[in-house]
Design a protein around this motif. Structure first.
Motif, PDB file in Angstrom:
ATOM      1  N   LYS A  79     -15.351 -26.041 -17.668  1.00 54.88           N
ATOM      2  CA  LYS A  79     -15.426 -27.498 -17.475  1.00 54.88           C
ATOM      3  C   LYS A  79     -14.050 -27.926 -16.999  1.00 54.88           C
ATOM      4  N   ASP A  80     -13.993 -28.570 -15.883  1.00 53.72           N
ATOM      5  CA  ASP A  80     -12.715 -28.985 -15.300  1.00 53.72           C
ATOM      6  C   ASP A  80     -12.746 -30.504 -15.136  1.00 53.72           C
ATOM      7  N   LEU A  81     -11.942 -31.192 -15.940  1.00 49.27           N
ATOM      8  CA  LEU A  81     -12.024 -32.653 -15.988  1.00 49.27           C
ATOM      9  C   LEU A  81     -10.681 -33.321 -15.738  1.00 49.27           C
ATOM     10  N   THR A  82     -10.747 -34.525 -15.241  1.00 51.86           N
ATOM     11  CA  THR A  82      -9.600 -35.430 -15.223  1.00 51.86           C
ATOM     12  C   THR A  82      -9.987 -36.641 -16.065  1.00 51.86           C
ATOM     13  N   VAL A  83      -9.243 -36.842 -17.142  1.00 43.19           N
ATOM     14  CA  VAL A  83      -9.607 -37.881 -18.124  1.00 43.19           C
ATOM     15  C   VAL A  83      -8.520 -38.958 -18.147  1.00 43.19           C
ATOM     16  N   SER A  84      -8.937 -40.202 -18.086  1.00 46.22           N
ATOM     17  CA  SER A  84      -7.990 -41.318 -18.215  1.00 46.22           C
ATOM     18  C   SER A  84      -8.443 -42.208 -19.365  1.00 46.22           C
ATOM     19  N   VAL A 131      -5.375 -37.120 -17.275  1.00 47.76           N
ATOM     20  CA  VAL A 131      -5.139 -35.932 -18.093  1.00 47.76           C
ATOM     21  C   VAL A 131      -5.991 -34.802 -17.519  1.00 47.76           C
ATOM     22  N   ARG A 132      -5.359 -33.731 -17.127  1.00 48.95           N
ATOM     23  CA  ARG A 132      -6.105 -32.622 -16.528  1.00 48.95           C
ATOM     24  C   ARG A 132      -6.485 -31.633 -17.634  1.00 48.95           C
ATOM     25  N   LEU A 133      -7.768 -31.460 -17.811  1.00 42.86           N
ATOM     26  CA  LEU A 133      -8.286 -30.631 -18.900  1.00 42.86           C
ATOM     27  C   LEU A 133      -9.236 -29.582 -18.330  1.00 42.86           C
ATOM     28  N   VAL A 134      -8.946 -28.327 -18.618  1.00 38.44           N
ATOM     29  CA  VAL A 134      -9.894 -27.258 -18.280  1.00 38.44           C
ATOM     30  C   VAL A 134     -10.308 -26.593 -19.578  1.00 38.44           C
TER      31      VAL A 134
END
Ligand SMILES: O=c1[nH]c(=O)c2[nH]c(=O)[nH]c2[nH]1
Length: 303
Positions: free
Chosen positions: A30-35, A15-18
């Motif tokens: 904050k730039d994240l990739t969440v699984s 899940v790409r979350l900025v």
């Protein structure tokens, strides 16, 4: 013979979350990739197609975005713990949650200024994707109340242009490698470290812990006179464990990014360790764990 369902989990991957925090005119990113991945009473969905116990992966994804708005995103470990506990505590059929997060760094774009006069400084809302490593974490939360936290980094490329040897190795009829007393040692560090169950000590946040572990890894790489990448690996892990009480195990994956001196004699030139071919493959792959001898059971920490 009976066929049975083995270990399983399901969730939303990458899940790409900025998240932008607006602090007046100054923005923070904050730039994240969440699984996320859940497991529990999932016999029915696999065996009969009964979806009653299934919290859809789409919902899991929505929760990531909703929690970013509701709780903000400070340290990735804290965000992952919040999510993992939420899935387990709100869904009776979910007995275990695994949340992994990658953080992609951005740097502020500096404002150009003549002679550093008024206007000098950093842009308030303009960023350039950083060439730094990626920060990672892996959190598990189990219905028995256990939370495990593994922090890490990847894609951290480091190089020593001397202070590295490799000799005295085993030889057989297929060995052609020459011993070397002075070589380039380069690697792309993937490191993960397991926090003690209590998490970082009172004073340390996950952010401070990350910065310090990273510093120790890099300083140990730079400061170790290396007789092999294996020896460097151990020195890096040992340094972290000696310096950081909150960490009980470090796992490292170190590809040996070979730098071969180019033979320039066909052109009538010598090559006193100055011109190298940076080969990309094949590469040696050195992997290992370094841990305190009193480290508690890892259980599912690394899975
Ligand atoms: O540091 C090294 N470790 C090895 O095991 C190895 N093997 C090899 O060919 N070169 C190297 N270098």
């Amino acid at each position: 013979m009976r066929v049975v369902l083995g270990p399983n989990r399901y969730g939303k991957a990458e899940v790409r979350l900025v998240r932008v925090v607006r602090d007046g005119g100054v923005h923070h990113l904050k730039d994240l990739t969440v699984s996320t991945a859940l497991s529990g009473d999932m016999e029915a969905v696999h065996l009969t197609g009964d979806n009653t116990a299934v919290l859809p992966t789409d919902t899991q994804k929505n929760t990531v975005y909703a929690f970013a708005r509701k709780h903000g995103v400070a340290e990735i470990e804290d965000f992952a713990i919040l999510l993992a506990r939420h899935y387990v505590e709100s869904q009776p059929a979910v007995h275990h949650a695994r949340v992994s997060v990658e953080e992609h760094f951005w740097d502020r774009i500096p404002v150009p200024s003549a002679g550093g006069g008024p206007g000098a400084g950093d842009r308030r809302h303009s960023f350039v994707r950083s060439g730094r490593e990626t920060r990672t974490c892996l959190v598990h939360h189990d219905a028995d109340g256990t939370t495990t936290v593994v922090s890490g980094l990847k894609d951290l490329v480091v190089l020593n242009s001397t202070d590295s040897e490799f000799s005295g190795f085993a030889e057989d009829e297929y060995t052609t490698l020459r011993p070397t007393a002075d070589r380039v040692l380069a690697t792309e560090v993937s490191a993960r470290w397991r926090h003690l169950p209590a998490g970082p000590g009172k004073a340390a946040s996950y952010g401070e812990s990350y910065d310090e572990v990273r510093r120790h890894l890099v300083e140990a790489f730079a400061g170790t006179y290396s007789l092999s990448l294996q020896q460097t690996l151990y020195a890096m892990g040992e340094r972290v464990l000696n310096a950081r009480d909150e960490i009980c195990e470090v796992r490292l994956v170190l590809p040996n990014k070979h730098h071969f001196t180019v033979d320039l004699t066909p052109f009538g030139m010598d090559n006193p360790n100055e011109v190298f071919h940076a080969a990309d493959r094949p590469y040696g792959l050195i992997e290992g764990a370094v841990l305190r001898d009193d480290a508690p059971e890892a259980r599912f920490s690394w899975e």
